[in-house]
Design a protein around this motif. Structure first.
Motif, PDB file in Angstrom:
ATOM      1  N   ASN A 159     -10.999  -3.737  24.001  1.00 51.23           N
ATOM      2  CA  ASN A 159     -12.104  -2.861  23.606  1.00 51.23           C
ATOM      3  C   ASN A 159     -11.547  -1.732  22.750  1.00 51.23           C
ATOM      4  O   ASN A 159     -11.537  -0.577  23.151  1.00 51.23           O
ATOM      5  CB  ASN A 159     -12.788  -2.307  24.875  1.00 51.23           C
ATOM      6  CG  ASN A 159     -13.983  -1.433  24.560  1.00 51.23           C
ATOM      7  OD1 ASN A 159     -14.788  -1.748  23.694  1.00 51.23           O
ATOM      8  ND2 ASN A 159     -14.085  -0.309  25.267  1.00 51.23           N
ATOM      9  N   HIS A 160     -11.059  -2.108  21.554  1.00 54.93           N
ATOM     10  CA  HIS A 160     -10.410  -1.077  20.739  1.00 54.93           C
ATOM     11  C   HIS A 160     -10.827  -1.157  19.275  1.00 54.93           C
ATOM     12  O   HIS A 160     -11.370  -2.161  18.807  1.00 54.93           O
ATOM     13  CB  HIS A 160      -8.883  -1.160  20.862  1.00 54.93           C
ATOM     14  CG  HIS A 160      -8.304  -2.460  20.391  1.00 54.93           C
ATOM     15  ND1 HIS A 160      -8.091  -3.531  21.228  1.00 54.93           N
ATOM     16  CD2 HIS A 160      -7.894  -2.869  19.155  1.00 54.93           C
ATOM     17  CE1 HIS A 160      -7.574  -4.540  20.545  1.00 54.93           C
ATOM     18  NE2 HIS A 160      -7.448  -4.161  19.276  1.00 54.93           N
ATOM     19  N   VAL A 161     -10.555  -0.065  18.594  1.00 54.46           N
ATOM     20  CA  VAL A 161     -10.816   0.044  17.160  1.00 54.46           C
ATOM     21  C   VAL A 161      -9.456   0.173  16.488  1.00 54.46           C
ATOM     22  O   VAL A 161      -8.580   0.880  17.010  1.00 54.46           O
ATOM     23  CB  VAL A 161     -11.684   1.287  16.848  1.00 54.46           C
ATOM     24  CG1 VAL A 161     -12.040   1.342  15.368  1.00 54.46           C
ATOM     25  CG2 VAL A 161     -12.946   1.284  17.701  1.00 54.46           C
ATOM     26  N   GLY A 162      -9.257  -0.544  15.369  1.00 51.08           N
ATOM     27  CA  GLY A 162      -7.946  -0.491  14.724  1.00 51.08           C
ATOM     28  C   GLY A 162      -8.032  -0.440  13.206  1.00 51.08           C
ATOM     29  O   GLY A 162      -9.024  -0.854  12.609  1.00 51.08           O
ATOM     30  N   ILE A 163      -6.975   0.116  12.619  1.00 55.11           N
ATOM     31  CA  ILE A 163      -6.807   0.083  11.165  1.00 55.11           C
ATOM     32  C   ILE A 163      -5.808  -1.029  10.879  1.00 55.11           C
ATOM     33  O   ILE A 163      -4.684  -1.018  11.414  1.00 55.11           O
ATOM     34  CB  ILE A 163      -6.272   1.426  10.625  1.00 55.11           C
ATOM     35  CG1 ILE A 163      -7.283   2.560  10.884  1.00 55.11           C
ATOM     36  CG2 ILE A 163      -5.970   1.314   9.131  1.00 55.11           C
ATOM     37  CD1 ILE A 163      -6.723   3.943  10.557  1.00 55.11           C
ATOM     38  N   ASP A 164      -6.237  -2.022  10.087  1.00 56.08           N
ATOM     39  CA  ASP A 164      -5.376  -3.175   9.805  1.00 56.08           C
ATOM     40  C   ASP A 164      -5.000  -3.184   8.325  1.00 56.08           C
ATOM     41  O   ASP A 164      -5.873  -3.070   7.453  1.00 56.08           O
ATOM     42  CB  ASP A 164      -6.118  -4.487  10.132  1.00 56.08           C
ATOM     43  CG  ASP A 164      -6.449  -4.624  11.621  1.00 56.08           C
ATOM     44  OD1 ASP A 164      -5.947  -3.795  12.407  1.00 56.08           O
ATOM     45  OD2 ASP A 164      -7.225  -5.530  11.978  1.00 56.08           O
ATOM     46  N   ILE A 165      -3.727  -3.337   8.050  1.00 57.28           N
ATOM     47  CA  ILE A 165      -3.231  -3.476   6.675  1.00 57.28           C
ATOM     48  C   ILE A 165      -2.511  -4.825   6.602  1.00 57.28           C
ATOM     49  O   ILE A 165      -1.463  -5.009   7.223  1.00 57.28           O
ATOM     50  CB  ILE A 165      -2.238  -2.343   6.302  1.00 57.28           C
ATOM     51  CG1 ILE A 165      -2.817  -0.951   6.588  1.00 57.28           C
ATOM     52  CG2 ILE A 165      -1.768  -2.498   4.849  1.00 57.28           C
ATOM     53  CD1 ILE A 165      -3.835  -0.450   5.612  1.00 57.28           C
TER      54      ILE A 165
END
Ligand SMILES: Nc1ncnc2c1ncn2[C@@H]1O[C@H](COP(=O)(O)OP(=O)(O)O)[C@@H](O)[C@H]1O
Ligand SMILES: *[C@@H]1O[C@H](CO)[C@@H](O)[C@H](O)[C@H]1NC(C)=O
Ligand SMILES: *[C@@H]1O[C@H](CO)[C@@H](O)[C@H](O)[C@H]1NC(C)=O
Ligand SMILES: *[C@@H]1O[C@H](CO)[C@@H](O)[C@H](O)[C@H]1NC(C)=O
Ligand SMILES: *[C@@H]1O[C@H](CO)[C@@H](O)[C@H](O)[C@H]1NC(C)=O
Ligand SMILES: *[C@@H]1O[C@H](CO)[C@@H](O)[C@H](O)[C@H]1NC(C)=O
Ligand SMILES: *[C@@H]1O[C@H](CO)[C@@H](O)[C@H](O)[C@H]1NC(C)=O
Ligand SMILES: *[C@@H]1O[C@H](CO)[C@@H](O)[C@H](O)[C@H]1NC(C)=O
Ligand SMILES: *[C@@H]1O[C@H](CO)[C@@H](O)[C@H](O)[C@H]1NC(C)=O
Ligand SMILES: [Mg+2]
Length: 519
Positions: A159-165
């Motif tokens: 249950n998380h929010v992430g910045i993906d590169i």
């Protein structure tokens, strides 16, 4: 219709001349705002679809995948080898899982160099696959809303929010929630709660800072970002690039949907008006709010109570005014009174309207609602219905008798166990009240007495001789000699005593008085 849609396209003749040149959105102040997606030109693939309500459903089933792209590529740099300029975006989304508490896999906003994401895997959220995960040639930036904990991506939780590169191994991730503007405390949220939420993501081209915010739908953009990381997207993104959403589900049927979307280059994303967003579909057991949990039983109880009261009132009314009416009574129509009229005339048979109590029942004073005629209503209880037809026929026949020394019988009404006889009201009461002077009525002088005796005699004479049938009174007594407004004697209860004595189950208590006449 709602969006600010500023596309700079080559002029049409240019398109004809150079059909291979793809139109690129390179306006400095490019922006758009969608409240729902009805009639919006999106490129959809996989299972993605726009519902008739305007909801963008990226997935809606088990084991499926969907993408939605803004149809034209965007110029992020403005010039071929320039740096990526500032951009800002916002979207409202909801993840609805058929099963409480479990869902797969998640959804993401992305910036990618291609519209062809057919070679992606569900586990990789429809963004990448095992072959290209982490490869710099992906030129991809994404904000992921991850509902599955994948060990290979070192996911922190489900249950998380992430910045993906370029990779599903997030640059930065944090559990879903938001910092309260006032207290600064962190409030947990659950992605798969089925509740709509809003994401804001800003990239500052000068400071190369990425900020991601999240809040429940309807909340203002929080001051403190959930995720904040410096990263030079000029080293990642291709010129031009596509923007859009991706989502995948595994074995658990999940709807990943987007309700609204806004985007802007070189400025803040236009604000989404949450009141204009499409409604979320209802799925499985409804997510119940605390308020509903409390108000629903109260509302239900109130509703039941109100309906019950209305029914009781209705039935009471029906019961209160209920009458007995049979086919044969049609002939006596004009002589039949409705119980409702009599009820209202006597103010509900109030004690204060009681004129007297006789052998068969109580007599009430009343005023007919429509004609304002003063009446006396005699309530006689009876149990047997036998011979009722003949009796009523007699009442009606007697009702036709009209003489100035008789009390006019106006009509009747029948109820279960009860018969009501309606007479003209005699304003000066009955003779017994004068003779025995119970209630202080002045005693009569000889002139008046003679006038009364003559009246009684005229009345009896009329009954015996002048009517087509011979009517025998059988109950001449002071209480049956009534006095009208001019102190004329009028005989009451004529002809009924025999009939009443025979038919009224309560019995006839009055004896045959000395004054009774027989033939
Ligand atoms: N039409 C009428 N107008 C006024 N008062 C009446 C009328 N009919 C009856 N009453 C009053 O109601 C009382 C009861 O009448 P009733 O039931 O006929 O019993 P009884 O005649 O046996 O006394 C009478 O004594 C009289 O005072
Ligand atoms: C961008 O589009 C808007 C609206 O069409 C226009 O007013 C503005 O001049 C454009 N800007 C550039 C740099 O083309
Ligand atoms: C899921 O998709 C089907 C058609 O593929 C549609 O009939 C159904 O309404 C959708 N479910 C929801 C909740 O929108
Ligand atoms: C949607 O946009 C694409 C790309 O600009 C274009 O080719 C297509 O004709 C558009 N479709 C509609 C229905 O406007
Ligand atoms: C952009 O960069 C490429 C290689 O990185 C180079 O070949 C090209 O000439 C550059 N274009 C401009 C306009 O600077
Ligand atoms: C998309 O890319 C795959 C390979 O990654 C290729 O096989 C396929 O033809 C491409 N589809 C389109 C429509 O270009
Ligand atoms: C990255 O992708 C490119 C092009 O698909 C490929 O040539 C290269 O080998 C890949 N790099 C790695 C480390 O897999
Ligand atoms: C929020 O979630 C975290 C991680 O799941 C948990 O440790 C914490 O107790 C939660 N906080 C509240 C207030 O529920
Ligand atoms: C970001 O990267 C680009 C291209 O590598 C470079 O030209 C630019 O100076 C970088 N910006 C910052 C702030 O480092
Ligand atoms: Mg009487």
């Amino acid at each position: 219709k709602e969006h600010i849609f500023l596309l700079l396209r080559p002029a049409i003749p240019l398109l004809v001349l150079l059909p291979l040149v793809a139109s690129t959105t390179s306006n400095d102040s490019f922006s758009f705002l969608y409240h729902g997606f009805s009639g919006v030109n999106l490129t959809l693939d996989g299972n993605a679809m726009v519902t008739p309500d305007g909801l963008l459903e990226l997935t809606n089933d088990t084991i499926n995948l969907g993408h939605a792209f803004y149809p034209t590529p965007l110029s992020l740099s403005g010039s071929p080898n320039g740096t990526v300029r500032s951009f800002s975006l916002s979207f409202a989304f909801a993840i609805l899982s058929v099963h409480d508490g479990i869902s797969a896999d998640g959804m993401a906003f992305f910036v990618a160099p291609t519209k062809n994401l057919s070679n992606t895997w569900a586990q990789y959220m429809g963004l990448l696959n095992s072959g290209n995960n982490g490869n710099a040639s992906n030129h991809m930036f994404a904000v992921e809303l991850d509902t599955t904990q994948n060990e290979e991506f070192q996911d922190m939780d489900n249950n998380h929010v992430g910045i993906d590169i370029n990779s599903l191994n997030s640059l930065q991730a944090y559990r879903t929630g938001y910092y309260d503007d006032g207290s600064g405390s962190f409030n947990n949220l659950t992605l798969i709660s089925g509740k709509a939420m809003q994401v804001w993501a800003d990239y500052d081209g000068e400071s190369t800072q990425i900020n991601v915010f999240l809040a429940p739908l309807g909340f203002a953009k929080p001051v403190r970002p959930l995720l904040s990381s410096p990263y030079n997207l000029s080293t990642v993104l291709r010129e031009p690039s596509y923007i859009g959403f991706a989502a995948t589900t595994g074995a658990i049927s999940t709807i990943h949907c987007v309700l609204g979307w806004s985007f802007a280059m070189n400025g803040p994303a236009p604000a989404i008006d949450t009141s204009k967003l499409p409604k979320l579909p209802r799925l499985g057991p409804e997510p119940r709010s605390k308020v509903l949990e409390i108000t629903l039983p109260i509302a239900t109880a109130t509703f039941v109570l109100v309906v019950g009261t209305v029914i009781i009132l209705f039935l009471r009314k029906r019961f209160r005014y209920r009458e007995l009416r049979e086919d044969w009574e049609v002939d006596f129509g004009p002589h039949r009174f409705s119980f409702k009229d009599l009820f209202h005339a006597t103010e509900g048979f109030k004690e204060k309207n009681l004129l007297g109590v006789g052998g068969f029942g109580k007599v009430y004073k009343g005023t007919l609602p429509k004609s304002k005629l003063k009446i006396a209503v005699k309530r006689v209880s009876h149990e047997s219905r036998q011979g009722m037809k003949e009796f009523i026929a007699e009442v009606v026949s007697i009702g036709r008798l009209r003489h100035r020394n008789l009390v006019p019988l106006l009509g009747y009404c029948r109820r279960k166990g009860e018969l009501l006889l309606v007479y003209d009201y005699m304003s000066n009461g009955s003779l017994n009240q004068y003779l025995y002077s119970e209630d202080g009525k002045p005693s009569l002088n000889w002139e008046e007495r003679l006038h009364i005796i003559k009246g009684v005699a005229f009345g009896l004479f009329y009954l015996h001789e002048k009517w087509e049938k011979v009517v025998i009174h059988r109950d001449v007594k002071p209480s049956n000699v009534l006095l009208d407004s001019e102190m004329n004697a009028r005989l009451g209860d004529f002809g009924l005593s025999r009939a009443l004595a025979q038919r009224i189950a309560h019995g006839y208590r009055g004896s045959e008085t000395a004054g009774s006449l027989r033939r």
